[in-house]
Design a protein around this motif. Structure first.
Motif, short mmCIF file in Angstrom:
data_model
loop_
_atom_site.label_atom_id
_atom_site.label_comp_id
_atom_site.label_asym_id
_atom_site.label_seq_id
_atom_site.Cartn_x
_atom_site.Cartn_y
_atom_site.Cartn_z
N SER A 22 0.85 -1.19 0.00
CA SER A 22 0.00 0.00 0.00
C SER A 22 0.89 1.24 0.00
O SER A 22 2.08 1.16 0.33
CB SER A 22 -0.94 0.02 1.20
N GLU A 23 0.32 2.34 -0.38
CA GLU A 23 1.05 3.59 -0.43
C GLU A 23 0.63 4.46 0.75
O GLU A 23 -0.56 4.66 0.99
CB GLU A 23 0.80 4.32 -1.74
N THR A 24 1.60 4.95 1.49
CA THR A 24 1.32 5.81 2.64
C THR A 24 0.94 7.21 2.15
O THR A 24 1.21 7.57 0.99
CB THR A 24 2.54 5.92 3.56
N PRO A 25 0.32 8.02 3.02
CA PRO A 25 -0.01 9.40 2.63
C PRO A 25 1.21 10.20 2.18
O PRO A 25 1.10 11.15 1.41
CB PRO A 25 -0.62 9.99 3.90
N GLU A 26 2.40 9.78 2.66
CA GLU A 26 3.64 10.47 2.28
C GLU A 26 4.21 9.97 0.95
O GLU A 26 5.26 10.44 0.51
CB GLU A 26 4.70 10.30 3.37
N GLY A 27 3.53 8.99 0.35
CA GLY A 27 3.97 8.48 -0.94
C GLY A 27 4.95 7.33 -0.85
O GLY A 27 5.50 6.90 -1.87
N GLN A 28 5.17 6.80 0.35
CA GLN A 28 6.07 5.65 0.52
C GLN A 28 5.30 4.35 0.31
O GLN A 28 4.10 4.27 0.59
CB GLN A 28 6.69 5.66 1.93
N ILE A 29 6.00 3.32 -0.17
CA ILE A 29 5.37 2.02 -0.36
C ILE A 29 5.53 1.19 0.91
O ILE A 29 6.64 1.00 1.41
CB ILE A 29 6.00 1.26 -1.55
N GLU A 30 4.41 0.72 1.43
CA GLU A 30 4.40 -0.16 2.59
C GLU A 30 4.37 -1.60 2.09
O GLU A 30 3.43 -2.01 1.42
CB GLU A 30 3.19 0.13 3.46
N LYS A 31 5.41 -2.36 2.40
CA LYS A 31 5.52 -3.75 1.95
C LYS A 31 4.77 -4.64 2.95
O LYS A 31 5.18 -4.75 4.10
CB LYS A 31 6.99 -4.15 1.86
N ARG A 32 3.73 -5.29 2.52
CA ARG A 32 2.85 -6.00 3.44
C ARG A 32 3.07 -7.51 3.51
O ARG A 32 2.38 -8.18 4.27
CB ARG A 32 1.39 -5.72 3.06
N LEU A 33 3.98 -8.04 2.73
CA LEU A 33 4.17 -9.49 2.71
C LEU A 33 5.54 -9.90 3.25
O LEU A 33 6.11 -10.92 2.85
CB LEU A 33 3.99 -10.03 1.28
N ARG A 34 6.06 -9.15 4.20
CA ARG A 34 7.38 -9.44 4.75
C ARG A 34 7.45 -10.80 5.44
O ARG A 34 8.51 -11.39 5.53
CB ARG A 34 7.79 -8.33 5.73
N ARG A 35 6.33 -11.30 5.92
CA ARG A 35 6.32 -12.57 6.64
C ARG A 35 6.45 -13.77 5.70
O ARG A 35 6.72 -14.89 6.13
CB ARG A 35 5.01 -12.74 7.42
N LEU A 36 6.26 -13.53 4.39
CA LEU A 36 6.10 -14.63 3.43
C LEU A 36 7.43 -15.02 2.79
O LEU A 36 8.16 -14.18 2.28
CB LEU A 36 5.12 -14.20 2.34
N ALA A 37 7.73 -16.33 2.82
CA ALA A 37 8.86 -16.87 2.06
C ALA A 37 8.34 -17.33 0.70
O ALA A 37 7.24 -17.88 0.60
CB ALA A 37 9.49 -18.04 2.80
N VAL A 38 9.13 -17.09 -0.34
CA VAL A 38 8.71 -17.42 -1.70
C VAL A 38 9.74 -18.35 -2.34
O VAL A 38 10.95 -18.14 -2.20
CB VAL A 38 8.56 -16.14 -2.55
N HIS A 39 9.24 -19.37 -3.02
CA HIS A 39 10.08 -20.29 -3.77
C HIS A 39 9.61 -20.28 -5.22
O HIS A 39 8.42 -20.52 -5.49
CB HIS A 39 9.99 -21.71 -3.19
N LEU A 40 10.51 -19.97 -6.14
CA LEU A 40 10.19 -19.86 -7.56
C LEU A 40 10.90 -20.97 -8.33
O LEU A 40 12.13 -21.08 -8.26
CB LEU A 40 10.64 -18.51 -8.10
N ILE A 41 10.13 -21.79 -9.04
CA ILE A 41 10.72 -22.89 -9.82
C ILE A 41 10.14 -22.85 -11.23
O ILE A 41 8.97 -23.17 -11.45
CB ILE A 41 10.44 -24.26 -9.16
N GLY A 42 10.98 -22.44 -12.17
CA GLY A 42 10.59 -22.43 -13.56
C GLY A 42 11.14 -23.65 -14.27
O GLY A 42 12.21 -24.15 -13.92
N ILE A 43 10.42 -24.14 -15.26
CA ILE A 43 10.88 -25.25 -16.09
C ILE A 43 11.24 -24.67 -17.45
O ILE A 43 10.36 -24.14 -18.16
CB ILE A 43 9.80 -26.33 -16.26
N GLY A 44 12.52 -24.71 -17.80
CA GLY A 44 12.98 -24.09 -19.04
C GLY A 44 13.33 -25.10 -20.11
O GLY A 44 14.08 -26.05 -19.85
N GLY A 45 12.81 -24.91 -21.31
CA GLY A 45 13.14 -25.80 -22.41
C GLY A 45 14.54 -25.55 -22.96
O GLY A 45 15.20 -26.47 -23.42
N ALA A 46 14.99 -24.29 -22.90
CA ALA A 46 16.33 -23.96 -23.39
C ALA A 46 17.38 -24.31 -22.34
O ALA A 46 17.09 -24.37 -21.15
CB ALA A 46 16.40 -22.47 -23.73
#
Length: 203
Positions: A110-134
């Motif tokens: 979300s964006e604060t009244p001062e124009g700063q971005i508030e990051k709301r998913l700091r608690r979340l770990a993310v794992h990204l797995i792509g399958i590449g043909g090349a």
């Protein structure tokens, strides 16, 4: 802890699905964690950003019911895992649309009244797995790996404050590569909740 594994591929017999299933098996293997597989193709998730989503973006309306369902699934999880084939050097369209709609203003950030971005998913770990043909050499030669990390790891998840613990492209789709990818995914799943995990290995 609980992992939500989002898989984006129309064929349930695909290597993408097999890798997602193997990751789930790895998460569950220690007997302490749970995993949910979300097959957004089979579930019929509608990826097109629509007027209701636009109203949500401008904070004029609550998110649509299908988006709220996905957000609630993520809220129940300590880790979000995305497993997908690399199409045209990015996510498949449906998965990109899932991100467009689900990672909405007011929930993921979300964006604060001062124009700063508030990051709301700091608690979340993310794992990204792509399958590449090349092959890995092609990715390195053209900078595709760096481009993927820039647009996805940084552009999406860092923007929301989520910690990318694993970011991998598994190269090749032949039978030998497939067996290796499934074994790798199972091992990554076992380490999904390891303290200070980076690429599935305890630091």
């Amino acid at each position: 802890m609980h992992a939500l594994i989002v898989v984006s591929h129309p064929d349930p017999q695909s290597l993408t699905h097999a890798v997602a299933q193997a990751f789930a098996e790895g998460v569950r293997a220690p007997g302490r964690h749970t995993a949910e597989l979300a097959d957004i193709a089979a579930e019929g998730f509608q990826p097109a950003f629509n007027p209701a989503d636009r109203a949500t973006f401008f904070r004029k309306a609550a998110a649509p019911p299908d988006v709220l369902r996905e957000q609630e699934r993520i809220d129940r999880a300590g880790a979000l895992v995305l497993v997908y084939p690399v199409y045209w050097w990015s996510f498949p369209g449906q998965l990109k649309g899932w991100i467009d709609r689900v990672f909405s203003n007011g929930w993921a950030y979300s964006e604060t009244p001062e124009g700063q971005i508030e990051k709301r998913l700091r608690r979340l770990a993310v794992h990204l797995i792509g399958i590449g043909g090349a092959g890995e050499g092609t990715y390195a030669r053209h900078g595709y790996g760096t481009a993927l990390r820039t647009q996805i790891d940084h552009g999406i998840f860092d923007y929301c404050g989520a910690q990318v613990a694993t970011s991998r492209v598994l190269h090749g789709t032949d039978s030998a590569s497939a067996a290796s990818h499934i074994a790798t995914a199972r091992e990554l799943g076992r380490g999904a909740f390891a303290e200070h995990a980076v690429d599935g290995v305890r630091a």
